[in-house]
Design a protein around this motif. Structure first.
Motif, mmCIF file in Angstrom:
data_model
loop_
_atom_site.group_PDB
_atom_site.id
_atom_site.type_symbol
_atom_site.label_atom_id
_atom_site.label_comp_id
_atom_site.label_asym_id
_atom_site.label_seq_id
_atom_site.Cartn_x
_atom_site.Cartn_y
_atom_site.Cartn_z
ATOM 1 N N HIS A 42 -2.485 53.797 12.821
ATOM 2 C CA HIS A 42 -3.744 53.252 13.334
ATOM 3 C C HIS A 42 -3.525 51.948 14.096
ATOM 4 C CE1 HIS A 42 -6.326 55.773 10.337
ATOM 5 N NE2 HIS A 42 -5.787 56.490 11.301
ATOM 6 N N LYS A 43 -2.554 51.143 13.679
ATOM 7 C CA LYS A 43 -2.229 49.914 14.423
ATOM 8 C C LYS A 43 -1.795 50.254 15.843
ATOM 9 C CE LYS A 43 -0.724 47.098 10.529
ATOM 10 N NZ LYS A 43 0.449 46.507 9.859
ATOM 11 N N GLU A 44 -0.934 51.259 15.987
ATOM 12 C CA GLU A 44 -0.465 51.650 17.319
ATOM 13 C C GLU A 44 -1.611 52.184 18.173
ATOM 14 O OE1 GLU A 44 2.410 51.032 18.856
ATOM 15 O OE2 GLU A 44 2.738 49.865 17.035
ATOM 16 N N MET A 45 -2.459 52.992 17.585
ATOM 17 C CA MET A 45 -3.610 53.522 18.329
ATOM 18 C C MET A 45 -4.526 52.389 18.775
ATOM 19 S SD MET A 45 -4.465 56.942 16.106
ATOM 20 C CE MET A 45 -5.802 57.510 17.162
ATOM 21 N N VAL A 46 -4.800 51.437 17.891
ATOM 22 C CA VAL A 46 -5.665 50.298 18.215
ATOM 23 C C VAL A 46 -5.077 49.517 19.379
ATOM 24 C CG1 VAL A 46 -6.367 48.014 17.387
ATOM 25 C CG2 VAL A 46 -6.801 50.039 15.982
ATOM 26 N N ARG A 47 -3.779 49.258 19.350
ATOM 27 C CA ARG A 47 -3.141 48.499 20.443
ATOM 28 C C ARG A 47 -3.337 49.178 21.793
ATOM 29 N NH1 ARG A 47 1.268 47.706 16.431
ATOM 30 N NH2 ARG A 47 1.106 45.534 15.759
ATOM 31 N N ARG A 48 -3.433 50.519 21.787
ATOM 32 C CA ARG A 48 -3.655 51.279 23.036
ATOM 33 C C ARG A 48 -5.140 51.471 23.339
ATOM 34 N NH1 ARG A 48 0.374 54.594 20.534
ATOM 35 N NH2 ARG A 48 -1.235 56.144 20.108
ATOM 36 N N GLY A 49 -6.028 50.966 22.447
ATOM 37 C CA GLY A 49 -7.469 51.123 22.658
ATOM 38 C C GLY A 49 -7.951 52.525 22.343
ATOM 39 N N GLU A 50 -7.239 53.241 21.476
ATOM 40 C CA GLU A 50 -7.590 54.614 21.126
ATOM 41 C C GLU A 50 -8.163 54.671 19.713
ATOM 42 O OE1 GLU A 50 -3.910 56.713 21.444
ATOM 43 O OE2 GLU A 50 -3.822 56.514 23.625
ATOM 44 N N ILE A 51 -8.972 55.691 19.468
ATOM 45 C CA ILE A 51 -9.464 55.936 18.112
ATOM 46 C C ILE A 51 -9.211 57.389 17.769
ATOM 47 C CG2 ILE A 51 -11.237 54.148 18.295
ATOM 48 C CD1 ILE A 51 -13.308 56.441 18.381
ATOM 49 N N GLY A 52 -9.306 57.717 16.469
ATOM 50 C CA GLY A 52 -9.090 59.083 16.040
ATOM 51 C C GLY A 52 -9.714 59.343 14.687
ATOM 52 N N LYS A 77 -13.925 51.809 9.940
ATOM 53 C CA LYS A 77 -14.747 51.059 10.892
ATOM 54 C C LYS A 77 -14.018 49.846 11.454
ATOM 55 C CE LYS A 77 -19.079 52.471 8.776
ATOM 56 N NZ LYS A 77 -20.280 52.050 8.057
ATOM 57 N N ASP A 78 -13.174 49.211 10.630
ATOM 58 C CA ASP A 78 -12.411 48.063 11.128
ATOM 59 C C ASP A 78 -11.491 48.488 12.275
ATOM 60 O OD1 ASP A 78 -13.541 46.291 9.328
ATOM 61 O OD2 ASP A 78 -11.906 46.459 7.880
ATOM 62 N N ALA A 79 -10.796 49.622 12.124
ATOM 63 C CA ALA A 79 -9.890 50.096 13.164
ATOM 64 C C ALA A 79 -10.650 50.407 14.457
ATOM 65 C CB ALA A 79 -9.138 51.333 12.682
ATOM 66 N N VAL A 80 -11.821 51.014 14.325
ATOM 67 C CA VAL A 80 -12.627 51.315 15.511
ATOM 68 C C VAL A 80 -13.079 50.021 16.178
ATOM 69 C CG1 VAL A 80 -14.763 52.390 16.350
ATOM 70 C CG2 VAL A 80 -13.357 53.562 14.643
ATOM 71 N N TRP A 81 -13.482 49.031 15.363
ATOM 72 C CA TRP A 81 -13.888 47.738 15.934
ATOM 73 C C TRP A 81 -12.728 47.115 16.696
ATOM 74 C CZ3 TRP A 81 -12.089 42.758 15.217
ATOM 75 C CH2 TRP A 81 -12.842 41.751 15.840
ATOM 76 N N PHE A 82 -11.530 47.141 16.126
ATOM 77 C CA PHE A 82 -10.364 46.578 16.823
ATOM 78 C C PHE A 82 -10.115 47.312 18.139
ATOM 79 C CE2 PHE A 82 -8.885 44.891 12.607
ATOM 80 C CZ PHE A 82 -8.768 43.558 12.994
ATOM 81 N N TYR A 141 -26.694 53.629 30.017
ATOM 82 C CA TYR A 141 -26.336 54.973 29.561
ATOM 83 C C TYR A 141 -25.390 54.835 28.373
ATOM 84 C CZ TYR A 141 -21.778 54.380 31.812
ATOM 85 O OH TYR A 141 -20.537 53.928 32.164
ATOM 86 N N VAL A 142 -25.270 55.889 27.570
ATOM 87 C CA VAL A 142 -24.343 55.888 26.443
ATOM 88 C C VAL A 142 -22.999 56.385 26.966
ATOM 89 C CG1 VAL A 142 -23.812 56.846 24.162
ATOM 90 C CG2 VAL A 142 -26.174 56.270 24.757
ATOM 91 N N ARG A 143 -21.988 55.523 26.947
ATOM 92 C CA ARG A 143 -20.677 55.902 27.469
ATOM 93 C C ARG A 143 -19.741 56.440 26.399
ATOM 94 N NH1 ARG A 143 -17.021 51.801 26.427
ATOM 95 N NH2 ARG A 143 -17.953 49.758 26.148
ATOM 96 N N ALA A 144 -20.040 56.125 25.094
ATOM 97 C CA ALA A 144 -19.216 56.635 23.999
ATOM 98 C C ALA A 144 -20.001 56.591 22.698
ATOM 99 C CB ALA A 144 -17.946 55.809 23.862
ATOM 100 N N SER A 145 -19.662 57.509 21.784
ATOM 101 C CA SER A 145 -20.254 57.538 20.447
ATOM 102 C C SER A 145 -19.176 57.865 19.428
ATOM 103 C CB SER A 145 -21.357 58.595 20.354
ATOM 104 O OG SER A 145 -22.449 58.275 21.188
ATOM 105 N N VAL A 146 -19.307 57.263 18.246
ATOM 106 C CA VAL A 146 -18.385 57.520 17.142
ATOM 107 C C VAL A 146 -19.227 57.821 15.915
ATOM 108 C CG1 VAL A 146 -16.497 56.608 15.736
ATOM 109 C CG2 VAL A 146 -16.768 55.817 18.095
#
Length: 146
Positions: A43-53, A58-63, A127-132
């Motif tokens: 999750h740290k690597e994904m956050v650094r790239r601005g990705e979620i999964g 919620k903390d990871a998504v916020w980052f 407009y809504v550009r993204a939803s989680v």
């Protein structure tokens, strides 16, 4: 100008400039490094790239994506869930003529009306550009515009 007036002006200007800087994953990590360290390595690597999964908290998504524009909670498929929406805005250009009447620029669903001017007018339509979607505090689904 008195010295304290100049200092106050400098502080106000600095605050304004800092508030205009866009937030990035790196700036959010720097803001809360202890919280970032609690994330898993993947999750740290994904956050650094601005990705979620799926499975991120919620903390990871916020980052990764920052603070949502809206938080909505409810029941989805019989399960309590929460949705974070991220809004964007796109410009709409219209022309004003005949004494400044708008040709239909977006203004909370109304025509802008007479303002005494002529020429192009730019309004920004949200407009809504993204939803989680979160279930039990973890990402279950997400979507975003390309």
């Amino acid at each position: 100008m008195k010295k304290w007036h100049l200092q106050l002006l400098c502080i106000a200007f600095s605050t304004l400039m800092v508030s205009c800087v866009s937030s990035t994953p790196q700036s959010r990590i720097a803001e809360k490094p202890e919280q970032f360290q609690k994330l898993s390595g993947k999750h740290k690597e994904m956050v650094r790239r601005g990705e979620i999964g799926r499975g991120m908290n919620k903390d990871a998504v916020w980052f990764a994506w920052g603070m949502p524009s809206a938080q909505i909670e409810g029941i989805k498929n019989g399960i309590f869930s929460e949705r974070w929406d991220y809004h964007g805005r796109y410009p709409v250009t219209t022309n004003r003529f005949f004494g400044g009447y708008s040709t239909g620029a977006y203004d909370r669903g109304r025509y802008s009306g007479y303002d005494g001017g002529f020429g192009p007018e730019v309004s920004y339509v949200p407009y809504v550009r993204a939803s989680v979607w979160f279930v039990d505090g973890l990402v279950s689904e997400w979507e975003r515009q390309k």
